[in-house]
Motif scaffolding. Sequence first.
Motif, PDB file in Angstrom:
ATOM      1  N   ASP A  91     -23.047 -59.745 -34.147  1.00  0.00           N
ATOM      2  CA  ASP A  91     -24.371 -59.865 -33.879  1.00  0.00           C
ATOM      3  C   ASP A  91     -25.102 -58.806 -33.119  1.00  0.00           C
ATOM      4  O   ASP A  91     -26.351 -58.587 -33.212  1.00  0.00           O
ATOM      5  N   ASN A  92     -24.107 -58.055 -32.226  1.00  0.00           N
ATOM      6  CA  ASN A  92     -24.769 -56.905 -31.495  1.00  0.00           C
ATOM      7  C   ASN A  92     -23.996 -55.784 -31.351  1.00  0.00           C
ATOM      8  O   ASN A  92     -22.657 -55.902 -31.873  1.00  0.00           O
ATOM      9  N   LEU A  93     -24.387 -54.820 -30.820  1.00  0.00           N
ATOM     10  CA  LEU A  93     -23.549 -53.639 -30.600  1.00  0.00           C
ATOM     11  C   LEU A  93     -22.184 -53.729 -29.563  1.00  0.00           C
ATOM     12  O   LEU A  93     -21.242 -53.322 -29.893  1.00  0.00           O
ATOM     13  N   ALA A  94     -22.376 -54.625 -28.690  1.00  0.00           N
ATOM     14  CA  ALA A  94     -21.389 -54.813 -27.503  1.00  0.00           C
ATOM     15  C   ALA A  94     -20.206 -55.561 -28.574  1.00  0.00           C
ATOM     16  O   ALA A  94     -18.994 -55.556 -28.162  1.00  0.00           O
ATOM     17  N   GLN A  95     -20.757 -56.511 -29.413  1.00  0.00           N
ATOM     18  CA  GLN A  95     -19.814 -57.549 -30.130  1.00  0.00           C
ATOM     19  C   GLN A  95     -18.862 -56.812 -31.083  1.00  0.00           C
ATOM     20  O   GLN A  95     -17.789 -56.641 -31.294  1.00  0.00           O
ATOM     21  N   ALA A  96     -19.544 -55.618 -31.752  1.00  0.00           N
ATOM     22  CA  ALA A  96     -18.964 -54.708 -32.390  1.00  0.00           C
ATOM     23  C   ALA A  96     -18.153 -53.693 -32.095  1.00  0.00           C
ATOM     24  O   ALA A  96     -16.857 -53.643 -32.444  1.00  0.00           O
ATOM     25  N   ILE A  97     -18.378 -53.441 -30.788  1.00  0.00           N
ATOM     26  CA  ILE A  97     -17.295 -52.626 -30.146  1.00  0.00           C
ATOM     27  C   ILE A  97     -16.043 -53.400 -29.785  1.00  0.00           C
ATOM     28  O   ILE A  97     -14.901 -52.858 -29.854  1.00  0.00           O
ATOM     29  N   ILE A  98     -16.413 -54.600 -29.200  1.00  0.00           N
ATOM     30  CA  ILE A  98     -15.198 -55.377 -28.808  1.00  0.00           C
ATOM     31  C   ILE A  98     -14.488 -55.946 -29.934  1.00  0.00           C
ATOM     32  O   ILE A  98     -13.387 -56.001 -29.918  1.00  0.00           O
ATOM     33  N   ALA A  99     -14.994 -55.899 -31.294  1.00  0.00           N
ATOM     34  CA  ALA A  99     -14.200 -56.467 -32.392  1.00  0.00           C
ATOM     35  C   ALA A  99     -13.108 -55.125 -32.850  1.00  0.00           C
ATOM     36  O   ALA A  99     -12.171 -55.560 -33.255  1.00  0.00           O
TER      37      ALA A  99
END
Length: 108
Positions: A91-99
Amino acid sequence: MVISLVGPLDENSRPKFQNLSDEISQNYGIKFFIFNFRDVPTIAAEAISSLTQLQMKIRSQKAELRLCSIKPNLKEMLVKKGVVRGLELSDNLAQAIIAFSPQKKGVS
């Protein structure tokens, strides 16, 4: 590597995609790529093949890819056309990094 895309993606985007392809080739050792679509209002059909080629290049390097902050209508179109895999969306950059975090992947 986070790649932020800006503006409409259309036939005029080919030079941008070629530059990205060159940059990806130069950074062969990088294993995680995020395409941030936050500032992309539209994606024309002409840009889809370029985007697909970038994804294939990343996958051929045994790297992982996430696409984030894609507007819902664009996300739906890319999924329907088979350009994007569901697991590659955040959904957003933070979630992409956490993934990409080891804890999220089950690695200790």
